[in-house]
Scaffold this active site. Structure first.
Site, PDB file in Angstrom:
ATOM      1  N   ASP A 135      -6.823  -4.272  -5.601  1.00  0.00           N
ATOM      2  CA  ASP A 135      -5.505  -4.555  -6.152  1.00  0.00           C
ATOM      3  C   ASP A 135      -5.541  -5.693  -7.162  1.00  0.00           C
ATOM      4  OD1 ASP A 135      -3.924  -2.585  -5.160  1.00  0.00           O
ATOM      5  OD2 ASP A 135      -2.638  -3.882  -3.964  1.00  0.00           O
ATOM      6  N   ASP A 465       1.614  -3.695   8.845  1.00  0.00           N
ATOM      7  CA  ASP A 465       0.929  -3.097   9.984  1.00  0.00           C
ATOM      8  C   ASP A 465       1.846  -2.882  11.182  1.00  0.00           C
ATOM      9  OD1 ASP A 465       1.207  -5.806  10.202  1.00  0.00           O
ATOM     10  OD2 ASP A 465      -0.884  -6.236  10.672  1.00  0.00           O
TER      11      ASP A 465
END
Length: 768
Positions: A135, A465
């Protein structure tokens, strides 16, 4: 014919002593609340009412913890039985995901070591494909992977030949022995010669990557790196590169290695790590479409080369495996500082809290070291595993849900059929799908789809998550922990106070958004298949930020009472409830730490950091989350700095030795910077010290009758003194200079807030 034995077993652990102590503390908390309630009915004061609210929250938190710890379980896997159940050709393929986001905070050499350890997994290579999400869109990361792939051609056979345990090169070369290699073999001339040769090659690899990363040598953006020309980190097209390709489908060869940097545009939300994981899911669905996926952070290296077999024992078990959506291997660390001064190693939490969650519907998804069932990430329900999602296999429906790529939609249909033995690695070449992979990596691909909303990694929180795990479990899936005797993965823990605070603040902010959002565990229990006790256990995790508000409020009561000469604690026999709670709780935690082999020093460090992080990092994280939830501003994602591993394994490099000595000097010491989290901690300390001075100098106003007891007593005094002890590193920082001292700007801000608190306290007593 006898049924084959199960591939894994789940054993519930009896902890009678812990249950008795947990219940005793709960009874004392309820007794305290009862005493508070009847005292407030007799005489109402604001400090007593606030204390009642805070202690009510502490009681709720303890109920949540007690519920979570009540049914701990351990999972035992039997990898030697795997090939008794399945032929090697029937073993499922696994896609390996590695994520990195910043070539400075996460040096490419770290990512390269993680990738090398994954490529060397003790599992058929033709059933593995490693995808690296960058990224940061850095040519240095791609360069590191290309160079590492060349080194892998020799490193992987070397690991297999000698059955090496530590398959990340920097870990292997920083130790003198490997537990998997016999002493006679390690002493052999052949091994020593090959090891020395591999070390020279790795040192050369590290030097090349470090020189390029540090721009010590020119790095021309031409050839395969020309695509990075004129790109920016947040403004660039999708880049997909196939670095290694197992074209022949050879078991003993090297797995596929693919580099992915998804498209980013300034005005298009990229959804942080969740967006990157969804892109990897789509790219891997095109290129390899393995039924299972492993995701690891860029610093979590393989420590157990057979970990895939252990995970497959759970996911492929014919008795209970089809109910399991993901298998979690928890974070453990190779570089932990002695006695864990910053509370980063989570040893006690793993033993008691996380194992407790494992005994319920399953442990929470921790964001790394996790094996996922692809069909579950695509939104499949557990009862649909056998039949597939027949009603949704129509191509038009799949395109609407999963996006406009026909080739990807075909791979989705295959995955939803639930054929775990499907292994396309032999049938297709990843390089044939680069054009389509670029398409599914573009910003606009997810528009009008259910990506990040109903399936895949969920959006809306920087702690992607936890909501992702909740979303899976509330559909009726289970999760399991995988804790083989040989630790599965090891990573680098934050090495300093600032890294710890940044990480904790990010977690608290993201978890607070989850707690108050549509993926709240309470909603999952009410309207989904998240079991009640599991939902309650998730409250322990998601209310970290909210918990800080009550801690800060409770910490403000002692100085307020010292300044105003009032009280929030009884002076008579009622105080004994608080004293008993304090003594029993801390003795109990000491017993818990000692029983699992931790030192008293580590116990104290963890208790101290628990108070500091709650009142500083979690509190600022909570405020940040509230700003986001109110729509005032979005959360800023801060990456935790990863320690450079080669500093510990290099030899003969003077600069590295100097850096290493400096790091050793800083190990375990508190360093400060000009940050809001340090303002909070410094303010709490200053307020306590100011209140104590006012008390000792006799500057308090005359006491008024309050609950039949006049003025503040020894309870308030002791509370303030205990808080000063907890914040002792901040007190030392007031008198030190440089990075060990609190910056002058932070001192000024904290002094202003402390002065305002004192004036407010005096104003309230005058107004009354």
């Amino acid at each position: 014919m006898a049924a084959p034995p199960p591939l894994y077993e789940k054993i519930w652990v009896k902890r009678t002593f812990q249950k008795v102590m947990d219940t005793l503390i709960l009874l004392l908390l309820l007794l305290l609340l009862t005493y508070r309630f009847f005292s407030l009915l007799k005489t109402f004061t604001v400090p007593w009412f606030l204390a009642f609210l805070c202690e009510s929250w502490f009681t709720f938190t303890w109920i949540v913890i007690l519920n979570t710890k009540w049914s701990p379980a351990i999972t035992i896997t039997h990898p030697h039985r795997l090939l008794q159940h399945y032929q090697e050709s029937e073993l499922p393929a696994v896609d390996l995901f590695v994520t990195t986001a910043d070539p400075v905070l996460e040096p490419p050499i770290i990512t390269a070591n993680t990738v090398l350890s994954l490529l060397a997994l003790d599992y058929p290579s033709n059933k593995l494909a490693c995808y690296v999400s960058d990224d940061g869109c850095s040519p240095f990361t791609l360069y590191a992977l290309v160079e590492a792939s060349n080194f892998a051609r020799l490193w992987v056979p070397f690991c297999r030949k000698y059955n090496i345990q530590l398959r990340a090169p920097f870990r292997f070369f920083s130790t003198t022995t490997d537990s998997n290699i016999s002493s006679s073999e390690q002493d052999s001339h052949e091994f020593k010669q090959e090891r020395s040769k591999m070390k020279d090659m790795y040192d050369n690899l590290s030097r090349k990557i470090e020189d390029v990363t540090a721009k010590a040598i020119p790095f021309p953006l031409d050839g395969e790196y020309a695509v990075f020309f004129n790109t920016e980190r947040r403004n660039h097209p999708s880049i997909v590169k196939v670095i290694l390709e197992n074209k022949e489908g050879v078991c003993e060869g090297l797995p596929h290695l693919i580099y992915v940097s998804r498209e980013k545009r300034p005005h298009h939300p990229h959804e942080y790590k969740a967006g990157a994981m969804n892109v990897l899911t789509r790219v891997s669905g095109l290129m390899s479409n393995a039924p299972f996926m492993l995701n690891v952070d860029c610093d979590m290296v393989v420590n157990n080369p057979k970990i895939v077999q252990h995970a497959m024992c759970i996911l492929m078990d014919s008795y209970k495996g089809k109910e399991v959506a993901y298998v979690q291997c928890f974070q453990q660390f190779y570089d932990g500082i002695k006695d864990d001064p910053f509370g980063n190693q989570w040893v006690s939490a793993f033993q008691y809290i996380i194992r407790g969650m494992a005994g319920l519907q399953g442990p929470f998804y921790g964001g790394t070291n996790t094996f996922h069932r692809r069909s579950a990430m695509y939104g499949l329900y557990p009862h649909e595993v056998e039949t597939g999602r027949k009603e949704k296999l129509a191509e038009s429906v799949l395109i609407k849900q999963f996006g406009s790529s026909n080739q990807f939609v075909k791979s989705v249909a295959t995955a939803l059929e639930g054929n775990n033995s499907y292994s396309p690695n032999n049938d297709r070449s990843p390089s044939n799908f680069i054009k389509e992979a670029i398409k599914v990596s573009d910003c606009e691909y997810e528009h009008d789809t259910i990506w990040g909303n109903q399936m895949g990694w969920l959006y809306g929180s920087i702690s992607e998550d936890v909501p992702t795990g909740i979303n899976i479990l509330k559909k009726g899936w289970r999760a399991e922990s995988c804790t083989p005797e040989l630790t599965a993965f090891t990573g680098c823990a934050p090495g300093g106070l600032l890294s710890t605070i940044v990480q904790q603040k990010r977690w608290a902010s993201g978890l607070t958004v989850v707690f108050f959002g549509k993926h709240s565990p309470l909603l999952g229990s009410l309207f989904g298949n998240l079991q009640f006790r599991t939902g309650l256990s998730y409250c322990w995790l998601t209310n970290w930020g909210l918990r800080s508000v009550y801690h800060v409020c409770y910490a403000a009561l002692p100085p307020y009472c010292l300044i105003t000469n009032t009280n929030f604690l009884p002076k008579s026999e009622g105080l004994m409830i608080h004293v008993a709670l304090f003594v029993i709780y801390y003795l109990y935690t000491i017993i818990e730490y000692v029983s699992i082999g931790l030192s008293l020093r580590q116990w104290w460090n963890n208790q101290r950091m628990s108070i500091i992080t709650t009142m500083t990092a979690w509190f600022i994280g909570f405020l940040s989350a509230m700003v986001k939830l109110l729509g005032i501003s979005d959360t800023v994602f801060e990456i935790t700095r990863k320690e450079h591993p080669t500093n510990k394994s290099s030899d003969g490099n003077t600069n590295n030795k100097i850096e290493e000595e400096e790091e050793d000097d800083d190990a375990g010491r508190f360093t400060f910077e000009d940050s809001a989290v340090f303002v909070t901690g410094t303010t709490i300390l200053m307020v306590q010290v100011t209140a104590l001075l006012i008390k000792f100098l006799g500057l308090q106003p005359p006491a008024e009758e309050d609950h039949g007891e006049s003025g503040c007593g020894g309870g308030e005094l002791m509370c303030s003194m205990v808080l000063v002890v907890f914040f002792w590193p901040y007190l030392k920082g007031l008198f030190q200079r440089g990075k060990y001292g609190i910056p002058f700007s932070t001192l000024c801000k904290s002094a202003l807030v402390s002065f305002a608190f004192v004036q407010f306290s005096r104003y309230t007593i005058n107004a009354a």
